[in-house]
Design an enzyme around this catalytic site. Structure first.
Site, PDB file in Angstrom:
ATOM      1  N   TYR A 167       1.857   5.211  -2.641  1.00 37.94           N
ATOM      2  CA  TYR A 167       2.192   6.496  -2.255  1.00 37.94           C
ATOM      3  C   TYR A 167       3.576   6.891  -2.644  1.00 37.94           C
ATOM      4  O   TYR A 167       3.839   8.241  -2.881  1.00 37.94           O
ATOM      5  CB  TYR A 167       2.049   6.918  -0.914  1.00 37.94           C
ATOM      6  CG  TYR A 167       0.209   6.535  -0.493  1.00 37.94           C
ATOM      7  CD1 TYR A 167      -0.405   7.743  -0.856  1.00 37.94           C
ATOM      8  CD2 TYR A 167      -0.074   5.784  -0.193  1.00 37.94           C
ATOM      9  CE1 TYR A 167      -1.603   7.852  -0.578  1.00 37.94           C
ATOM     10  CE2 TYR A 167      -1.560   5.817   0.136  1.00 37.94           C
ATOM     11  CZ  TYR A 167      -2.292   6.832  -0.152  1.00 37.94           C
ATOM     12  OH  TYR A 167      -3.757   6.836   0.081  1.00 37.94           O
ATOM     13  N   ARG A 175      -9.963 -10.737 -11.983  1.00 35.16           N
ATOM     14  CA  ARG A 175      -8.583 -10.043 -12.371  1.00 35.16           C
ATOM     15  C   ARG A 175      -7.710 -11.224 -12.685  1.00 35.16           C
ATOM     16  O   ARG A 175      -7.945 -12.229 -12.337  1.00 35.16           O
ATOM     17  CB  ARG A 175      -8.176  -9.158 -11.562  1.00 35.16           C
ATOM     18  CG  ARG A 175      -7.685  -9.755 -10.052  1.00 35.16           C
ATOM     19  CD  ARG A 175      -7.390  -8.625  -9.006  1.00 35.16           C
ATOM     20  NE  ARG A 175      -6.212  -8.045  -9.082  1.00 35.16           N
ATOM     21  CZ  ARG A 175      -5.452  -7.345  -8.264  1.00 35.16           C
ATOM     22  NH1 ARG A 175      -6.154  -7.444  -6.999  1.00 35.16           N
ATOM     23  NH2 ARG A 175      -4.175  -6.914  -8.830  1.00 35.16           N
ATOM     24  N   ARG A 176      -6.543 -11.001 -13.309  1.00 34.15           N
ATOM     25  CA  ARG A 176      -5.412 -11.997 -13.676  1.00 34.15           C
ATOM     26  C   ARG A 176      -6.135 -13.315 -14.097  1.00 34.15           C
ATOM     27  O   ARG A 176      -5.401 -14.287 -14.081  1.00 34.15           O
ATOM     28  CB  ARG A 176      -4.919 -12.403 -12.386  1.00 34.15           C
ATOM     29  CG  ARG A 176      -4.422 -11.390 -11.413  1.00 34.15           C
ATOM     30  CD  ARG A 176      -3.749 -12.077 -10.067  1.00 34.15           C
ATOM     31  NE  ARG A 176      -3.102 -11.011  -9.128  1.00 34.15           N
ATOM     32  CZ  ARG A 176      -3.848 -10.743  -7.995  1.00 34.15           C
ATOM     33  NH1 ARG A 176      -4.868 -11.409  -7.566  1.00 34.15           N
ATOM     34  NH2 ARG A 176      -3.230  -9.679  -6.994  1.00 34.15           N
ATOM     35  N   HIS A 207       0.922  -1.032  -0.034  1.00 29.58           N
ATOM     36  CA  HIS A 207      -0.018   0.064   0.169  1.00 29.58           C
ATOM     37  C   HIS A 207       0.653   1.319  -0.079  1.00 29.58           C
ATOM     38  O   HIS A 207       0.727   2.247  -0.847  1.00 29.58           O
ATOM     39  CB  HIS A 207      -0.806  -0.136   1.101  1.00 29.58           C
ATOM     40  CG  HIS A 207      -1.862   1.138   1.089  1.00 29.58           C
ATOM     41  ND1 HIS A 207      -3.067   1.369  -0.076  1.00 29.58           N
ATOM     42  CD2 HIS A 207      -2.132   2.502   1.605  1.00 29.58           C
ATOM     43  CE1 HIS A 207      -3.485   2.306   0.059  1.00 29.58           C
ATOM     44  NE2 HIS A 207      -3.165   3.003   0.967  1.00 29.58           N
ATOM     45  N   HIS A 224      -8.672   0.389 -11.099  1.00 28.07           N
ATOM     46  CA  HIS A 224      -8.706   1.329 -10.002  1.00 28.07           C
ATOM     47  C   HIS A 224      -7.087   1.572 -10.201  1.00 28.07           C
ATOM     48  O   HIS A 224      -6.446   2.767 -10.212  1.00 28.07           O
ATOM     49  CB  HIS A 224      -8.809   0.912  -8.627  1.00 28.07           C
ATOM     50  CG  HIS A 224      -8.261   1.595  -7.792  1.00 28.07           C
ATOM     51  ND1 HIS A 224      -8.688   2.752  -7.601  1.00 28.07           N
ATOM     52  CD2 HIS A 224      -7.329   1.459  -6.813  1.00 28.07           C
ATOM     53  CE1 HIS A 224      -8.109   3.541  -6.575  1.00 28.07           C
ATOM     54  NE2 HIS A 224      -7.225   2.618  -5.968  1.00 28.07           N
ATOM     55  N   PHE A 225      -6.170   0.621 -10.451  1.00 30.35           N
ATOM     56  CA  PHE A 225      -4.719   0.687 -10.531  1.00 30.35           C
ATOM     57  C   PHE A 225      -4.182   1.424 -11.610  1.00 30.35           C
ATOM     58  O   PHE A 225      -3.478   2.359 -11.672  1.00 30.35           O
ATOM     59  CB  PHE A 225      -3.785  -0.430 -10.593  1.00 30.35           C
ATOM     60  CG  PHE A 225      -3.850  -1.244  -9.141  1.00 30.35           C
ATOM     61  CD1 PHE A 225      -4.001  -0.561  -8.136  1.00 30.35           C
ATOM     62  CD2 PHE A 225      -3.118  -2.643  -9.018  1.00 30.35           C
ATOM     63  CE1 PHE A 225      -3.858  -1.062  -6.922  1.00 30.35           C
ATOM     64  CE2 PHE A 225      -3.072  -2.983  -7.877  1.00 30.35           C
ATOM     65  CZ  PHE A 225      -3.224  -2.383  -6.758  1.00 30.35           C
ATOM     66  N   HIS A 226      -5.206   1.406 -12.826  1.00 32.74           N
ATOM     67  CA  HIS A 226      -4.954   1.995 -14.032  1.00 32.74           C
ATOM     68  C   HIS A 226      -5.326   3.372 -14.100  1.00 32.74           C
ATOM     69  O   HIS A 226      -4.930   4.165 -14.859  1.00 32.74           O
ATOM     70  CB  HIS A 226      -5.449   1.038 -15.371  1.00 32.74           C
ATOM     71  CG  HIS A 226      -4.631  -0.016 -15.577  1.00 32.74           C
ATOM     72  ND1 HIS A 226      -4.764  -1.275 -15.160  1.00 32.74           N
ATOM     73  CD2 HIS A 226      -3.681  -0.093 -16.751  1.00 32.74           C
ATOM     74  CE1 HIS A 226      -3.962  -1.973 -15.665  1.00 32.74           C
ATOM     75  NE2 HIS A 226      -3.388  -1.374 -16.649  1.00 32.74           N
TER      76      HIS A 226
END
Length: 551
Positions: A229, A441-442, A225, A376-378
Site C-alpha cells: 500500500y 517461485r524463486r 503487506h 500477482h506482484f507483477h
C-alpha cells in the site's frame, strides 16, 4: 517564514531535492530491469550466467532494487514535490531533513548493492532467515529505512506547519494523502527495522548463534503487506487528484478521497499473517482474523474505483458522450499523462482479483509459494503502480526541470505503455498459468527436481522470457524518455496538475485530520492482531531458539 500557500510551480530548491530522488529511482529501474531480463532468460533454460554470477544473485538484485529502492526513492521524491506544490515551499530546515534522508538512503542502497554484487547477500527480496547476508547488507537496509524516516519527517513537519498557519481548515488534499502514506510507511517499517537490528544484524556479526525464524518472518510480513500500500497510495494520489485535472474534470469528492486513505492506514498493517497461512506456529484463529481484516481493504479500493469512474463519466458526458458508454470515447486517449496511468488502473482489476485469491485460506493453498504469486506482484507493482509512476514522470520531471513534454515524447510514452502492457501480458499471464500447474517461485530451470514436471512448465518459462524481453525494451524506452525530459527537452513550463473538488461548497469534516484518533485506532488494531500471537510464538519457540538472548 516561507510561504505556506499553494504554489503554481514547485520551488526550484524543492524541485532539486525531488529530482535527486527521481534520478536514483531511474538508475534503479535500469539495474533492476537488466537483472529481471537475465532472470527470466535463465529460468527459461536459454541462458547460463557468466563470471560466476548466480541465479539467486540476480533474483536478489531484481527484487531489492525494484521493490525497495526504485519505489521508495520515487515515492519520496513525488511526495516532497506534491507537498511543496500544495502546502507551500519547504522551509530550510525541512529541506535539510529531506537532503539528510536522501543521502542516508543513497549510502544504504550503495552498501546493500555492493554486498549483493559480491554475492555476499543473495538472500532474495524477503531476506528470510536462515539465509544469512553480510552485516553490511543489513546495515545498508537499516540506513535506507532510517533515511526514509528522516525524509518523511520533512513531509510531516510541512503538514504541521500548514495546520499551524491555517487553524480550523482542512489541509490540501495532496498534502493530506502524502502525510497518510508517510505515517503508514513509518509504522510499517518498525517491523523490518526490529527484525534487522534485533535479530539479523547481531546474528550476522556473530553476536548470537541463532534466530527465531518465525519471529523474523512475522516481523517481515508485518512490514511486507503494508509495503504494497506504500507503493499503491501514491498511484491513488495521482488517480484521485491529478488525473481529474489532466482530463479537465473535477474530483468527485474530497471527503471520500480522504476517508479512503484513512481506511488504508487502518486496515493495511495488521494483516501480515495472510502471507503466512501455511506456516506452523501461528494459531489458525489469528490467521482467520487477519484474513478478515485483509478483506476490509476491499472497501477503500471500491470507493476509489467508484470515485474515479464517476469523475470520468461526468467529464465524458459533459463533452457530449451519449448512451451507456459514450462518455468513454470522450476521454483524452492521446494524452500520455492520462492514458498511461489509466492502463495501470485497468490492470489493477485482475491484480485485485488475484489478491483476493492469495488472501483466501483455501485458495491460497493452491497457489502459495508458486510463481502465481510472482505474477500477482507483477500486475500490482510492476503494472498498476509502475505505469502510474511513468505517467507522473511525464509531467513531473519537465515541471521540475523547466522543460516541456513534446508531442514526440508524448507519442513515444504511449508506445512505451503499449509495449509494457504486451510484455506484462505474456510474462504475468504465463506466471499465473504456470503457478496453477505448481511451478515454484524463486527457482531456475536447473533447480527443478522433477524433470517430467519441468517439461510441462517449459512453454510457460519461454513465454515469461518473451514477455521479459519485451518489458526490457519498454524499460529502455522509458529511460530514454526520462533522460530527454530531464536534460534535453525544450525549455518551457509544464503544469503540475492539481484537481479541485466538483462541489466547492463541500465541507471536509475536520475529524478526518484527528491524528490522535486515527493513529490510536491503528495502534489498537496492531496490538489486537499481534500481541497474543507474538507471545505464543516466543513462548513456544523450538528448543534451538528458546534460549535466544535477545528475546
Amino acid at each position: 517564514m516561507l510561504s505556506t500557500e499553494a504554489n503554481i510551480k514547485v520551488d526550484r530548491r524543492d524541485g532539486k531535492l525531488a529530482m535527486a530522488h527521481l534520478h536514483v529511482a531511474f538508475i534503479a529501474l535500469a539495474l533492476g530491469g537488466l537483472a529481471g531480463l537475465l532472470q527470466v532468460l535463465v529460468r527459461s533454460g536459454k541462458l547460463e550466467l557468466p563470471w560466476g554470477i548466480t541465479y539467486y544473485q540476480v533474483l536478489t538484485v531484481h527484487g531489492v532494487v525494484l521493490g525497495l529502492v526504485l519505489t521508495t526513492f520515487f515515492i519520496l521524491g513525488f511526495q516532497i514535490a506534491a507537498v511543496s506544490r500544495t502546502s507551500g515551499t519547504l522551509t530550510n530546515g525541512q529541506r535539510k531533513l529531506g537532503w539528510i534522508g536522501f543521502w542516508l538512503m543513497t549510502l544504504g542502497t550503495a552498501m546493500a548493492a555492493v554486498m549483493i554484487l559480491l554475492n555476499k547477500a543473495s538472500v532474495l527480496y524477503t531476506f528470510y532467515a536462515p539465509l544469512q547476508a553480510h552485516a553490511l547488507f543489513y546495515l545498508g537496509l537499516t540506513l535506507v529505512v532510517v533515511g526514509s524516516w528522516v525524509g518523511g519527517a520533512a513531509i510531516i513537519a510541512a503538514y504541521i506547519q500548514w495546520r499551524k498557519n491555517n487553524p480550523g481548515k482542512p489541509s490540501p488534499l495532496l498534502t493530506f494523502m502524502a502525510l497518510v502514506n508517510t505515517l503508514l510507511w513509518i509504522v510499517a517499517t518498525l517491523g523490518v527495522a526490529a527484525t534487522v537490528l534485533i535479530q539479523l544484524l547481531p546474528w550476522s556479526l556473530g553476536l548470537v548463534d541463532t534466530v527465531d525464524v518465525l519471529v523474523s518472518r512475522t516481523l517481515f510480513w508485518y512490514f511486507g503487506h503494508p509495503l504494497v500500500y506504500f507503493w499503491l497510495l501514491p498511484a491513488y494520489m495521482a488517480w484521485y487528484v491529478i488525473i481529474p485535472k489532466i482530463i479537465g474534470g473535477k474530483i468527485f469528492s474530497d471527503s471520500l478521497a480522504r476517508m479512503s486513505f484513512i481506511l488504508f492506514l487502518l486496515f493495511s498493517i495488521p494483516v501480515g499473517f495472510h502471507h503466512q497461512l501455511t506456516e506452523p506456529g501461528i494459531d489458525p484463529a489469528w490467521k482467520f482474523l487477519q484474513v478478515v481484516l485483509t478483506f476490509l481493504v476491499v472497501i477503500p479500493s471500491l470507493m476509489t474505483a467508484f470515485s474515479l469512474f464517476a469523475t470520468f463519466e461526468r467529464f465524458g458526458r459533459a463533452q457530449g458522450g451519449k448512451g451507456l458508454f459514450g462518455w468513454f470515447k470522450k476521454l483524452p486517449w492521446g494524452d500520455a499523462r492520462f492514458t498511461v496511468p489509466f492502463i495501470g488502473m485497468l490492470s489493477f482489476i485482475p491484480a485485485g482479483a488475484g489478491g483476493i485469491i492469495n488472501a483466501s485460506n483455501q485458495m491460497n493453498q493452491v497457489v502459495h509459494n508458486t510463481i502465481w504469486v510472482t505474477g500477482h506482484f507483477h500486475l500490482t507493482l510492476a503494472t498498476a503502480v509502475v505505469l502510474t509512476f511513468f505517467g507522473i514522470t511525464y509531467w513531473l520531471v519537465p515541471h521540475l526541470t523547466g522543460r516541456k513534454l513534446t508531442k514526440q515524447m508524448n507519442k513515444l510514452a504511449i508506445i512505451q505503455a503499449v509495449i509494457w502492457s504486451i510484455g506484462m501480458t505474456f510474462m504475468s499471464g504465463a506466471m499465473h498459468a504456470a503457478g496453477l500447474l505448481g511451478a515454484p517461485r524463486r527457482s531456475s530451470f536447473s533447480t527443478y527436481g522433477d524433470a517430467a514436471q519441468a517439461l510441462e512448465w517449459i512453454p510457460y518459462q519461454i513465454a515469461q522470457a518473451v514477455g521479459g524481453s519485451i518489458l526490457f525494451l519498454g524499460i529502455i524506452l522509458m529511460l530514454y524518455i526520462f533522460i530527454n525530459l530531464a536534460f534535453f527537452a525544450p525549455k518551457g513550463d509544464e503544469e503540475f496538475p492539481v484537481g479541485e473538488a466538483e462541489d466547492k461548497t463541500e465541507k471536509v469534516p475536520m475529524f478526518l485530520e484527528n491524528w490522535k484518533l486515527w493513529l490510536g485506532l491503528t495502534v489498537a488494531l496492531i496490538l489486537f492482531a499481534y500481541t497474543i500471537p507474538f507471545i505464543d510464538i516466543i513462548q513456544n519457540a523450538p528448543p534451538g531458539s528458546k534460549g535466544f538472548k535477545l528475546w
